[in-house]
Write a protein that holds these residues in place. Structure first.
Motif, PDB file in Angstrom:
ATOM      1  N   TYR A  67     -25.972 -11.360 -27.465  1.00  0.00           N
ATOM      2  CA  TYR A  67     -25.928 -10.392 -28.747  1.00  0.00           C
ATOM      3  C   TYR A  67     -27.250 -10.183 -29.146  1.00  0.00           C
ATOM      4  O   TYR A  67     -27.744  -9.100 -29.351  1.00  0.00           O
ATOM      5  CB  TYR A  67     -24.949 -10.978 -29.950  1.00  0.00           C
ATOM      6  CG  TYR A  67     -24.842 -10.061 -30.832  1.00  0.00           C
ATOM      7  CD1 TYR A  67     -24.775  -8.891 -30.993  1.00  0.00           C
ATOM      8  CD2 TYR A  67     -24.134 -10.744 -31.880  1.00  0.00           C
ATOM      9  CE1 TYR A  67     -24.303  -8.011 -31.968  1.00  0.00           C
ATOM     10  CE2 TYR A  67     -23.482  -9.851 -33.191  1.00  0.00           C
ATOM     11  CZ  TYR A  67     -23.947  -8.430 -32.844  1.00  0.00           C
ATOM     12  OH  TYR A  67     -23.438  -7.613 -33.963  1.00  0.00           O
ATOM     13  N   HIS A  68     -28.083 -11.196 -29.593  1.00  0.00           N
ATOM     14  CA  HIS A  68     -29.486 -10.932 -30.072  1.00  0.00           C
ATOM     15  C   HIS A  68     -30.543 -11.926 -29.049  1.00  0.00           C
ATOM     16  O   HIS A  68     -31.617 -11.897 -29.579  1.00  0.00           O
ATOM     17  CB  HIS A  68     -29.503 -11.342 -31.553  1.00  0.00           C
ATOM     18  CG  HIS A  68     -28.765 -10.499 -32.431  1.00  0.00           C
ATOM     19  ND1 HIS A  68     -27.648 -10.793 -32.870  1.00  0.00           N
ATOM     20  CD2 HIS A  68     -29.193  -9.351 -33.092  1.00  0.00           C
ATOM     21  CE1 HIS A  68     -27.024  -9.783 -33.701  1.00  0.00           C
ATOM     22  NE2 HIS A  68     -27.967  -9.119 -33.788  1.00  0.00           N
ATOM     23  N   GLY A  69     -30.124 -12.224 -28.193  1.00  0.00           N
ATOM     24  CA  GLY A  69     -31.050 -12.871 -27.437  1.00  0.00           C
ATOM     25  C   GLY A  69     -31.584 -14.620 -27.708  1.00  0.00           C
ATOM     26  O   GLY A  69     -32.675 -15.057 -26.967  1.00  0.00           O
ATOM     27  N   PHE A  70     -30.950 -15.016 -28.608  1.00  0.00           N
ATOM     28  CA  PHE A  70     -31.098 -16.361 -28.973  1.00  0.00           C
ATOM     29  C   PHE A  70     -30.913 -17.262 -27.766  1.00  0.00           C
ATOM     30  O   PHE A  70     -30.053 -17.214 -27.154  1.00  0.00           O
ATOM     31  CB  PHE A  70     -30.354 -16.921 -30.241  1.00  0.00           C
ATOM     32  CG  PHE A  70     -30.758 -16.519 -31.421  1.00  0.00           C
ATOM     33  CD1 PHE A  70     -30.694 -17.425 -32.597  1.00  0.00           C
ATOM     34  CD2 PHE A  70     -30.897 -15.295 -31.839  1.00  0.00           C
ATOM     35  CE1 PHE A  70     -31.064 -16.856 -33.902  1.00  0.00           C
ATOM     36  CE2 PHE A  70     -31.387 -14.854 -33.145  1.00  0.00           C
ATOM     37  CZ  PHE A  70     -31.303 -15.774 -34.242  1.00  0.00           C
ATOM     38  N   THR A  71     -32.022 -18.177 -27.655  1.00  0.00           N
ATOM     39  CA  THR A  71     -31.941 -18.998 -26.294  1.00  0.00           C
ATOM     40  C   THR A  71     -31.709 -20.484 -26.675  1.00  0.00           C
ATOM     41  O   THR A  71     -32.567 -20.866 -27.460  1.00  0.00           O
ATOM     42  CB  THR A  71     -33.280 -18.730 -25.468  1.00  0.00           C
ATOM     43  OG1 THR A  71     -33.221 -17.323 -25.221  1.00  0.00           O
ATOM     44  CG2 THR A  71     -33.330 -19.555 -24.105  1.00  0.00           C
ATOM     45  N   PHE A  72     -31.068 -21.118 -25.856  1.00  0.00           N
ATOM     46  CA  PHE A  72     -30.766 -22.655 -26.183  1.00  0.00           C
ATOM     47  C   PHE A  72     -30.972 -23.366 -24.904  1.00  0.00           C
ATOM     48  O   PHE A  72     -30.253 -22.931 -23.728  1.00  0.00           O
ATOM     49  CB  PHE A  72     -29.570 -22.694 -26.550  1.00  0.00           C
ATOM     50  CG  PHE A  72     -28.998 -21.920 -27.846  1.00  0.00           C
ATOM     51  CD1 PHE A  72     -29.474 -22.597 -28.965  1.00  0.00           C
ATOM     52  CD2 PHE A  72     -28.614 -20.633 -27.853  1.00  0.00           C
ATOM     53  CE1 PHE A  72     -29.189 -21.894 -30.275  1.00  0.00           C
ATOM     54  CE2 PHE A  72     -28.281 -20.147 -29.066  1.00  0.00           C
ATOM     55  CZ  PHE A  72     -28.684 -20.664 -30.349  1.00  0.00           C
ATOM     56  N   THR A  79     -34.747 -22.734 -28.358  1.00  0.00           N
ATOM     57  CA  THR A  79     -36.294 -22.288 -27.818  1.00  0.00           C
ATOM     58  C   THR A  79     -36.863 -21.302 -28.291  1.00  0.00           C
ATOM     59  O   THR A  79     -37.959 -20.750 -28.123  1.00  0.00           O
ATOM     60  CB  THR A  79     -36.087 -22.696 -26.388  1.00  0.00           C
ATOM     61  OG1 THR A  79     -35.613 -21.863 -25.667  1.00  0.00           O
ATOM     62  CG2 THR A  79     -35.882 -24.231 -26.038  1.00  0.00           C
ATOM     63  N   ARG A  80     -35.835 -20.114 -28.295  1.00  0.00           N
ATOM     64  CA  ARG A  80     -36.628 -18.666 -28.754  1.00  0.00           C
ATOM     65  C   ARG A  80     -35.548 -17.803 -29.446  1.00  0.00           C
ATOM     66  O   ARG A  80     -34.475 -18.032 -29.164  1.00  0.00           O
ATOM     67  CB  ARG A  80     -36.495 -18.073 -27.260  1.00  0.00           C
ATOM     68  CG  ARG A  80     -37.345 -16.735 -27.278  1.00  0.00           C
ATOM     69  CD  ARG A  80     -37.737 -16.175 -25.957  1.00  0.00           C
ATOM     70  NE  ARG A  80     -38.571 -15.045 -26.016  1.00  0.00           N
ATOM     71  CZ  ARG A  80     -37.959 -13.831 -25.887  1.00  0.00           C
ATOM     72  NH1 ARG A  80     -36.920 -13.775 -25.470  1.00  0.00           N
ATOM     73  NH2 ARG A  80     -38.770 -12.791 -25.845  1.00  0.00           N
ATOM     74  N   ILE A  81     -36.221 -17.219 -30.466  1.00  0.00           N
ATOM     75  CA  ILE A  81     -35.681 -16.173 -31.261  1.00  0.00           C
ATOM     76  C   ILE A  81     -36.519 -14.773 -30.987  1.00  0.00           C
ATOM     77  O   ILE A  81     -37.526 -14.629 -31.515  1.00  0.00           O
ATOM     78  CB  ILE A  81     -35.518 -16.653 -32.781  1.00  0.00           C
ATOM     79  CG1 ILE A  81     -34.615 -17.735 -32.905  1.00  0.00           C
ATOM     80  CG2 ILE A  81     -34.954 -15.338 -33.277  1.00  0.00           C
ATOM     81  CD1 ILE A  81     -34.655 -18.496 -34.114  1.00  0.00           C
ATOM     82  N   PRO A  82     -36.275 -14.174 -30.095  1.00  0.00           N
ATOM     83  CA  PRO A  82     -36.829 -12.767 -29.858  1.00  0.00           C
ATOM     84  C   PRO A  82     -37.463 -11.962 -30.895  1.00  0.00           C
ATOM     85  O   PRO A  82     -38.724 -11.663 -30.922  1.00  0.00           O
ATOM     86  CB  PRO A  82     -36.059 -12.043 -28.924  1.00  0.00           C
ATOM     87  CG  PRO A  82     -34.861 -12.956 -28.435  1.00  0.00           C
ATOM     88  CD  PRO A  82     -34.655 -13.733 -29.341  1.00  0.00           C
ATOM     89  N   SER A  83     -36.660 -11.925 -31.802  1.00  0.00           N
ATOM     90  CA  SER A  83     -37.141 -10.960 -33.225  1.00  0.00           C
ATOM     91  C   SER A  83     -38.399 -11.696 -33.802  1.00  0.00           C
ATOM     92  O   SER A  83     -39.110 -10.820 -34.585  1.00  0.00           O
ATOM     93  CB  SER A  83     -36.124 -10.892 -34.035  1.00  0.00           C
ATOM     94  OG  SER A  83     -35.632 -11.992 -34.548  1.00  0.00           O
ATOM     95  N   GLN A  84     -38.638 -12.918 -33.696  1.00  0.00           N
ATOM     96  CA  GLN A  84     -39.769 -13.667 -34.351  1.00  0.00           C
ATOM     97  C   GLN A  84     -40.882 -14.090 -33.374  1.00  0.00           C
ATOM     98  O   GLN A  84     -41.635 -14.955 -33.608  1.00  0.00           O
ATOM     99  CB  GLN A  84     -39.250 -14.466 -35.594  1.00  0.00           C
ATOM    100  CG  GLN A  84     -38.263 -15.652 -35.104  1.00  0.00           C
ATOM    101  CD  GLN A  84     -37.762 -16.382 -36.157  1.00  0.00           C
ATOM    102  OE1 GLN A  84     -37.113 -15.399 -36.943  1.00  0.00           O
ATOM    103  NE2 GLN A  84     -37.640 -17.743 -36.463  1.00  0.00           N
TER     104      GLN A  84
END
Length: 341
Positions: A67-72, A79-84
């Motif tokens: 959905y928003h690319g949050f990575t686990f 480990t990653r929130i693309p928007s920030q």
């Protein structure tokens, strides 16, 4: 549901590099394998908008929400929130998984009580050297897990539900003997019966005996997660003695994992220590096993849709043959009570 148990989450062949979701103990769980092949299980909904992680993709050993690319990472760390362009001080709940042979076991209880030694002993129900397994099937059941436990602990239903199996009448009135084992509550039943076509199927017609034989049936309750029932164990034949080891043993293994309060994952497979490379026997056991277990499922699903209303109107009528099923119910209740403290 008893939570401090190891439950079967999947057959090993089901988990791969494509994320999959399965509801276990009322919780959506996403499962996949790392690049090294280790199974991973974590809470299956992204904490950002609760989108199913199984609809995302893998990036190395991490899972990326679709959905928003949050990575686990495989341990749940965000480990990653693309928007920030950062990670987050957040860890997605993950669950220990132990893979043994064709089974992947999951612990979803209290982390401090997680101990792989509590997994039912595979060698006891026929996973290991000198054994073959067949009929690996997950059967979805629209019924609460306790109904399946009750069914397996009281085999007096056999000549009625499974009327196609020879020799079922022997289960109607034959008493059972309970044995407390280190890993299971075991029931043993000995009956005298005629050699049947079912025995020919299991052991091969070359072993046919004329006349009657002593047959033993064994049921082992390892916990609400696993029950083992035996095929016929032929202990003696007229004119012969101690033949069971020569003929071999067949076990029908019943993995039981609650999906929700009123639905269950029923893990079906057989194990045997004879005719190990007999593909024809594999096919025969597959067909017979699915037919028999589906008959149980049909009966349980017919009960599930009525049980709440029926039990409010009428108390359950118990027979003498229910004594061991009731003892198992009390054991499960004791587990639930211990978790409630």
């Amino acid at each position: 549901m008893v939570r401090n148990r190891w439950y079967i989450a999947a057959f090993s062949h089901e988990i791969g590099r494509e994320p999959m979701e399965r509801t276990l103990l009322g919780i959506p769980v996403v499962m996949y394998r790392t690049q090294a092949g280790a199974p991973v299980a974590m809470y299956g909904l992204c904490p950002h908008r609760y989108f199913p992680l199984a609809q995302g993709r893998l990036d190395g050993d991490a899972i990326v929400c679709g959905y928003h690319g949050f990575t686990f990472a495989a341990d749940g760390k965000c480990t990653r929130i693309p928007s920030q362009e950062t990670g987050a001080d957040f860890c997605q709940p993950s669950y220990p998984v132990v893979e043994h042979g064709p089974l992947c076991w999951i612990w979803m209880g209290e982390p401090g009580k997680c101990d792989p030694a509590l997994i039912p002993p595979h060698e006891d129900f026929g996973i290991g050297d000198g054994w073959a397994h067949a009929s690996l099937v997950r059967l979805p059941m629209k019924g609460r897990y306790q109904l399946l436990v009750d069914n397996l602990m009281d085999l007096t239903h056999l000549p009625y539900i499974h009327h196609q199996i020879d020799g079922g009448d022997a289960f109607k009135r034959t008493p059972m003997v309970a044995v407390e084992r280190s890993h299971s509550y075991q029931l043993r039943r000995s009956v005298k019966t005629e050699w049947s076509g079912f025995f020919d199927l299991l052991f091969g017609p070359q072993h046919r005996f004329d006349g009657s034989c002593e047959m033993e049936s064994v049921t082992d309750f390892y916990g609400p997660e696993l029950i083992r029932t035996s095929g016929p164990i032929i202990s003696a034949v007229e004119g012969f003695a101690e033949v069971s080891e020569a003929l071999g043993h067949v076990y029908f293994v019943h993995g039981i994992t609650p999906e929700t309060a009123t639905s269950t994952h029923y893990w079906s497979f057989t194990t045997r220590n004879h005719r190990l490379d007999d593909e024809q026997l594999d096919r025969l056991l597959d067909a017979m096993d699915i037919e028999v277990r589906q008959q149980d499922i049909d009966a349980i699903e017919a009960i599930e849709v009525r049980i709440d209303v029926a039990s409010a109107v009428q108390r359950e009528l118990l027979a003498k043959s229910d004594i061991h099923a009731m003892k198992v119910r009390h054991r499960i209740q004791a587990m639930l009570d211990a978790e409630a403290i």
